[in-house]
Scaffold this motif. Structure first.
Motif, PDB file in Angstrom:
ATOM      1  N   LYS A  31       0.837  -1.193   0.000  1.00 42.73           N
ATOM      2  CA  LYS A  31       0.000   0.000   0.000  1.00 42.73           C
ATOM      3  C   LYS A  31       0.874   1.247   0.000  1.00 42.73           C
ATOM      4  O   LYS A  31       1.826   1.342   0.771  1.00 42.73           O
ATOM      5  CB  LYS A  31      -0.891   0.009   1.247  1.00 42.73           C
ATOM      6  N   GLU A  44      -3.277  -4.723   4.592  1.00 44.64           N
ATOM      7  CA  GLU A  44      -4.412  -3.823   4.747  1.00 44.64           C
ATOM      8  C   GLU A  44      -3.978  -2.458   5.277  1.00 44.64           C
ATOM      9  O   GLU A  44      -4.346  -1.418   4.736  1.00 44.64           O
ATOM     10  CB  GLU A  44      -5.435  -4.443   5.692  1.00 44.64           C
ATOM     11  N   ASP A  45      -3.180  -2.458   6.347  1.00 42.81           N
ATOM     12  CA  ASP A  45      -2.741  -1.200   6.951  1.00 42.81           C
ATOM     13  C   ASP A  45      -1.608  -1.497   7.921  1.00 42.81           C
ATOM     14  O   ASP A  45      -1.840  -1.982   9.034  1.00 42.81           O
ATOM     15  CB  ASP A  45      -3.887  -0.511   7.690  1.00 42.81           C
TER      16      ASP A  45
END
Length: 219
Positions: A55, A146-147
């Motif tokens: 990400k 995801e994070d």
């Protein structure tokens, strides 16, 4: 990695506040390069990859993703011993670990090597390594995807349960020094719990050929 020319090194009383030393001259930036891993050497034992593969903030990071640029969630480089324009040993604080890099281009030249723990006689304990609560090996890969901010730290008991000797997350490698025999003295910043002083490891950088990691010689 920044390459800087100093005509006079920084001295006590930075800027000349001490009468013992003259003022230093301004630094000249000769070049800089992002630490990057085009050969995909950097990965963790749990299958985690570097952060830009998961990400990034926006499309302006496209070139950084392509080059596999490392971020502060991957490594926290604080030790560096430059042996030549093409070879340096870098020390990471988050695991702690060492790896070879090209100090001119910023290219990662080897996988990282974890720091071995020692017994009461200073001998390496087989398959026992130092780690911190910020080491990505303790995170779930799905969480990182995801994070990554959701796994900046894990509880201390997780580090121990995973078979590692816990070290302070801000106590890893700091000063590195190239020795006359070609090896490296690698200093940890803080002592481990119960130890009277900081550890100093002796490291063989090897040939710095692509894919050949440095080797811990002794404590």
């Amino acid at each position: 990695i920044a390459r800087i020319k100093l005509e006079r090194p920084f001295a006590f009383g930075h800027g000349g506040s001490s009468s013992m030393f003259g003022r230093y001259t301004e630094a000249e930036l000769l070049g800089a390069a992002f630490l990057h891993d085009p050969n995909k050497f950097i990965s963790w034992e749990n299958g985690a990859d570097i952060q830009v593969t998961y990400k990034v903030p926006d499309d302006t990071w496209a070139d950084l993703v392509k080059d596999r640029v490392l971020t502060g969630r991957d490594l926290d480089p604080e030790g560096l011993a430059v042996l030549s324009n093409d070879c340096a040993v870098l020390g990471d604080e988050l695991m702690t670990s060492i790896l070879n890099v090209n100090p001119t281009t910023g290219e990662v030249l080897s996988p990282f090597v974890r720091t071995p723990d020692i017994d009461s006689e200073g001998k390496f304990i087989p398959d026992k390594f130092l780690s911190t609560v910020s080491d990505k090996v303790h995170c779930k890969v799905a969480t990182l995807e995801e994070d990554a901010d959701e796994c900046l730290e894990v509880p201390s008991e997780v580090v121990s349960a995973n078979g590692y000797r816990e070290h302070h997350k801000s106590g890893g490698y700091e000063g590195f020094a190239a020795l006359p025999d070609g090896s490296i003295a690698a200093f940890l910043e803080k002592p481990l719990a119960g130890e009277p002083g900081i550890r100093v490891y002796n490291v063989d950088p090897g040939s710095c050929e692509l894919g050949e990691p440095p080797v811990f010689r002794s404590f």
